[in-house]
Design a protein around this motif. Sequence first.
Motif, PDB file in Angstrom:
ATOM      1  N   GLU A  51       0.899  -1.248   0.191  1.00  0.00           N
ATOM      2  CA  GLU A  51       0.378  -0.102  -0.071  1.00  0.00           C
ATOM      3  C   GLU A  51       1.104   1.166   0.129  1.00  0.00           C
ATOM      4  N   VAL A  52       0.709   2.085  -0.867  1.00  0.00           N
ATOM      5  CA  VAL A  52       1.104   3.569  -0.707  1.00  0.00           C
ATOM      6  C   VAL A  52       0.039   4.696  -1.007  1.00  0.00           C
ATOM      7  N   ARG A  53       0.331   5.583   0.511  1.00  0.00           N
ATOM      8  CA  ARG A  53      -0.799   6.566   0.426  1.00  0.00           C
ATOM      9  C   ARG A  53      -0.775   7.534  -0.999  1.00  0.00           C
ATOM     10  N   GLU A  61      -8.336   3.118  -9.827  1.00  0.00           N
ATOM     11  CA  GLU A  61      -8.577   2.413  -8.863  1.00  0.00           C
ATOM     12  C   GLU A  61      -7.019   2.002  -8.328  1.00  0.00           C
ATOM     13  N   PRO A  62      -7.556   1.314  -6.995  1.00  0.00           N
ATOM     14  CA  PRO A  62      -6.986   0.951  -5.578  1.00  0.00           C
ATOM     15  C   PRO A  62      -5.679   0.194  -6.382  1.00  0.00           C
ATOM     16  N   GLU A  63      -4.503   0.855  -6.388  1.00  0.00           N
ATOM     17  CA  GLU A  63      -3.128  -0.842  -6.366  1.00  0.00           C
ATOM     18  C   GLU A  63      -2.125  -0.787  -5.795  1.00  0.00           C
ATOM     19  N   LYS A  64      -2.063  -1.969  -5.536  1.00  0.00           N
ATOM     20  CA  LYS A  64      -0.975  -2.080  -5.026  1.00  0.00           C
ATOM     21  C   LYS A  64       0.552  -1.988  -5.546  1.00  0.00           C
ATOM     22  N   GLY A 243       0.641  -4.215 -10.346  1.00  0.00           N
ATOM     23  CA  GLY A 243       1.694  -3.801  -9.461  1.00  0.00           C
ATOM     24  C   GLY A 243       2.960  -3.473  -9.247  1.00  0.00           C
ATOM     25  N   VAL A 244       3.357  -3.704 -10.975  1.00  0.00           N
ATOM     26  CA  VAL A 244       5.175  -3.316 -11.215  1.00  0.00           C
ATOM     27  C   VAL A 244       5.467  -2.873 -12.230  1.00  0.00           C
ATOM     28  N   GLY A 245       5.455  -0.975 -12.137  1.00  0.00           N
ATOM     29  CA  GLY A 245       5.670  -0.678 -13.246  1.00  0.00           C
ATOM     30  C   GLY A 245       6.660  -1.072 -14.361  1.00  0.00           C
ATOM     31  N   ASP A 466       3.251   6.480 -10.104  1.00  0.00           N
ATOM     32  CA  ASP A 466       1.874   6.877 -11.332  1.00  0.00           C
ATOM     33  C   ASP A 466       2.770   7.822 -12.735  1.00  0.00           C
ATOM     34  N   GLN A 467       2.008   7.801 -13.583  1.00  0.00           N
ATOM     35  CA  GLN A 467       2.477   8.373 -14.586  1.00  0.00           C
ATOM     36  C   GLN A 467       1.440   9.146 -15.170  1.00  0.00           C
TER      37      GLN A 467
END
Length: 486
Positions: A51-53, A61-64, A243-245, A466-467
């Motif tokens: 979890e990242v605030r 959407e929420p994403e780990k 969950g892995v950019g 994010d990007q």
Amino acid sequence: MNKTLVLASGFTFDYENLLGDGKVTTGDVAALAGRIAAAHRAVEHMRATGEVRGHLSKDGEPEKVLFSQLPYIEEGHLNSPVSIRKLQEFGQSLRNRVDAVVSFGIGGSFLGNKVLFDVHSGDFWNYKSREARDGYPKLFFSGQNIDARRTTELIDLLIKEAGVKARHEQGKPYRVTLIVISKSGSTLDTMSTFMVAYDKLKKQPGLEVEVVAVTDPATGEKATLLKKLATEQGWPTFRVPDGVGGRFSIFSEVGLVTAACIGMDIEAFLAGARAMDEVCRTGDIWQNPAMLNAVLKYVAAETYGRDIEVFMPYGDYLKSVAEWYVQLLAESLGKRTDREENVVFYGRTPIVAVGTTDMHAQTQQHQDGKKDKVVQFVKVQDWENDPVIPNVFPSAAKLAEISSLHLSQALDAAREANAEALIHDGRFNATFVLPSVTAYHLGELLYMLALSVAYEGELANVDAFDQPGVEAYKRILGPKLKARKK
């Protein structure tokens, strides 16, 4: 105060020229103590839960965030004993059977893979005999740009090599494996060049084409375009994990598939990353290289205006590390708004340089241009091969002066001179020292940099994962492509 952090492996962060009088001060660091502690707690929470605030996927959407799981090969993890064995078996299946692999990818699906290829294989891999490559195939990259000339020339080369093999090996087919890497399967750069190559090569007599897809593993209604194609065509697949950019994917199957193709030690690479992650679990900034790096660079930018980072490894085959780092830093920290949607235009601009090459190109700007840079050097302590400069022309005094030195000694003297000249003029710099160029130490370096941007994101209160700026041009691109088909 000792301004070098040396790990048990020998990996070293020398920040002598970044901390002290006329540089970032210990007072600057002390003033951030509360925020540094909060950043460390946030990163530890990310490690434990993913979890990242405030982090959301591009779909809102929420994403780990799971990249910190990747160094640990465990059941239930993205890298498990089964997945690593599958990669290793894939690599073995290519040996003495497949002539060439072409990897199609862009962004992290190219940059990370190119790092692994360059460090393990070097420039001349494809010129070596199969025996010298230990049976592993030649490897080429494509799909990192929509370049008609290069794409055509690569296809022509493979067709020509197929003809040569047919003449010299009694009509044996030339086997090519195309590895297409795209989470969605609709990545323009990757899929357009892949389709051109696939079509041309499939039609060529005497040339056999296999395809491996690296894509989102979802099936059924959630299956991506590429996953559906792979299922329909019977192509083997590897995963682009959730969950892995892309900029962190070098530690996942996205990058490790290239390591498998060239016989690189996957487990040693991940072991180096794992060792770095374990070291960085401490909240003591002076013992945590990722946090220390993030804090010093953050203060240098925010307090002293040094918001350009020149990443300058001393070694040709480490240039791609700098190119990978450009994406990591730019996409992670170049953000318009903070987590509260305040416009902040945050970010440090990364620049690729190579020593000694760019001492004859960029150093004039580093030394005499604006004082807006931190120059980050990478030094290799011990080189596997290190020729001595011979005294071939004894009558030439200038050349005789450098004889009897190892090439590495000349290289390091140049780096030291560069660093000293910069700091004597108040220009910040620091050095990462790799004990040697191995899969293990490469894993240490890359993971430390990945973790550093997580820490800096917390310090700057921006989402490092994010990007949204990338999505802006993609929304414009789709209609433009459709308009050209009319």
